[in-house]
Design an enzyme around this catalytic site. Sequence first.
Site, short mmCIF file in Angstrom:
data_model
loop_
_atom_site.label_atom_id
_atom_site.label_comp_id
_atom_site.label_asym_id
_atom_site.label_seq_id
_atom_site.Cartn_x
_atom_site.Cartn_y
_atom_site.Cartn_z
N ASP A 11 0.88 -1.16 0.00
CA ASP A 11 0.00 0.00 0.00
C ASP A 11 0.92 1.21 0.00
O ASP A 11 1.60 1.47 0.98
CB ASP A 11 -0.87 -0.04 1.26
CG ASP A 11 -1.74 1.20 1.41
OD1 ASP A 11 -1.57 2.15 0.61
OD2 ASP A 11 -2.58 1.22 2.33
N TYR A 226 1.29 0.77 14.99
CA TYR A 226 0.18 0.45 14.11
C TYR A 226 0.41 1.00 12.71
O TYR A 226 0.58 2.19 12.53
CB TYR A 226 -1.14 1.02 14.66
CG TYR A 226 -2.24 0.79 13.69
CD1 TYR A 226 -2.69 -0.50 13.45
CD2 TYR A 226 -2.78 1.83 12.95
CE1 TYR A 226 -3.66 -0.75 12.50
CE2 TYR A 226 -3.76 1.60 12.01
CZ TYR A 226 -4.19 0.31 11.79
OH TYR A 226 -5.15 0.06 10.85
N LYS A 229 -3.36 -3.42 8.61
CA LYS A 229 -3.18 -4.87 8.50
C LYS A 229 -2.34 -5.16 7.26
O LYS A 229 -1.98 -4.25 6.51
CB LYS A 229 -4.55 -5.55 8.42
CG LYS A 229 -5.24 -5.62 9.76
CD LYS A 229 -4.66 -6.72 10.65
CE LYS A 229 -5.41 -6.73 11.99
NZ LYS A 229 -4.61 -7.37 13.04
C1 F6R Z 1 -7.30 -0.43 7.84
C2 F6R Z 1 -7.09 0.92 7.33
C3 F6R Z 1 -8.09 1.97 7.65
C4 F6R Z 1 -7.51 3.00 8.61
C5 F6R Z 1 -8.54 4.06 9.01
C6 F6R Z 1 -7.95 5.16 9.89
O1 F6R Z 1 -6.25 -1.27 7.46
O2 F6R Z 1 -6.12 1.21 6.69
O3 F6R Z 1 -9.27 1.42 8.14
O4 F6R Z 1 -7.02 2.37 9.76
O5 F6R Z 1 -9.07 4.68 7.85
O6 F6R Z 1 -6.89 5.73 9.21
P1 F6R Z 1 -6.06 6.96 9.76
O7 F6R Z 1 -5.59 6.59 11.12
O8 F6R Z 1 -4.95 7.09 8.76
O9 F6R Z 1 -6.99 8.14 9.76
MG MG Z 2 -3.89 2.37 3.19
MG MG Z 3 -4.71 -2.31 2.28
#
Ligand code: F6R
Ligand code: MG
Ligand code: MG
Length: 364
Positions: A11, A226, A229
């Site tokens: 990603d 974090y 995933k």
């Molecule tokens: C799951 C994922 C999304 C983000 C969520 C919060 O793998 O990538 O669900 O965790 O959109 O993202 P942030 O913390 O970047 O605002």
């Molecule tokens: Mg992403």
């Molecule tokens: Mg992804």
Amino acid sequence: VKTTVSVIKADIGSFPGHSRTHPKILEVAARRLKEAEGSILIDSYVTHCGDDLELIMTHTKGEDNEEIHKLAWDIFMECAGLAKEMKLYGAGQDLLGDAFSGNVKGMGPGVAEMEFEERGSDPILIFMADKTEPGAWNYFLYKIFADPFSTSGLVIDPSLHEGFTFEVHDVIKKRKILFNTPEESYSLLAYIGAPSRYVIKYVWKRDGLIGASTSTQRLNLMAGRYVGKDDPVMVVRAQSGFPAVGEVIDPFRTPILVAGWMRGSHHGPFMPVGVCDANCTQFDGPPRVICLGFQVCNGKLIGPADMFDDPAFNRVRDQCCELSSVLRAHGPFEPHRLSLEEMEYTTLPGVEKQFKDRWEDLPE
Ligand code: F6R
Ligand code: MG
Ligand code: MG
């Protein structure tokens, strides 16, 4: 000479938010791979599942080859640069290092590779998922290669009768173990039923022919924080001594729950979709899987066929929507939210930190 299929993904940024890769990124990645055809690569194909850029490559250099991994790394870096220019969301998020050092493993991207002598005709299926973890393949690999109620060939085809060998990795303790099915099926299940820790890496025929290969990296464990995933990929060989194409994809008709989804912190239904629907939307999901089918011909990829773009999978998609409603109704409660042990690798510990001094001990 043997053919190697390498699927390397990362990603490197998406739009809007974490939902899908941008067409310009796909275009650049596809062009770079095409330029490498005839020199390091035989053939290539680029696609995406949700916010993950997927590079599918064939060559004769074997697994873990430095040139192939460097090609993928350079493409991810260039695409991350483009993503930054467009201010795409999470630009460069999976690229944990700055300098390439021989192999993309441990640097963020996910890798599934297999090297094999091409048979008279060699169908392969490439599965790519978003918003879930590598252990999500465990259930399906068991159904495909070890469940006689799913793969009828295990019962009625003498060439499948002897069973398969599974290599399982413990991603926490970094160790591996082999199990033979059918005789050790229960032992295998004892481990792979805990997919956040025990992940099937390879499946072989008893004579050593490779049948399946998956990506097993766990980004959070690597980054120590974090970072979403891992959104795994998997390559499966089919037919003539392996499960048939239809036996490989049939288990995806069952709507099972996997870990991932919103903030990598929730259980959600694993929805098989055509590439046109491989965009994560509702609650950043639900977790999705696509499958491209190819015939491998002297290293050339004949295809792809978009295997889940098919009304035969409409019912499981509806069931996934039903399950999504049931789970979403739990809001912040388990078992929609992952167990506390798994939440260690999310943003929750940051919240708990704020209250660490407010707790008072209870009397004995
Ligand atoms: C799951 C994922 C999304 C983000 C969520 C919060 O793998 O990538 O669900 O965790 O959109 O993202 P942030 O913390 O970047 O605002
Ligand atoms: Mg992403
Ligand atoms: Mg992804």
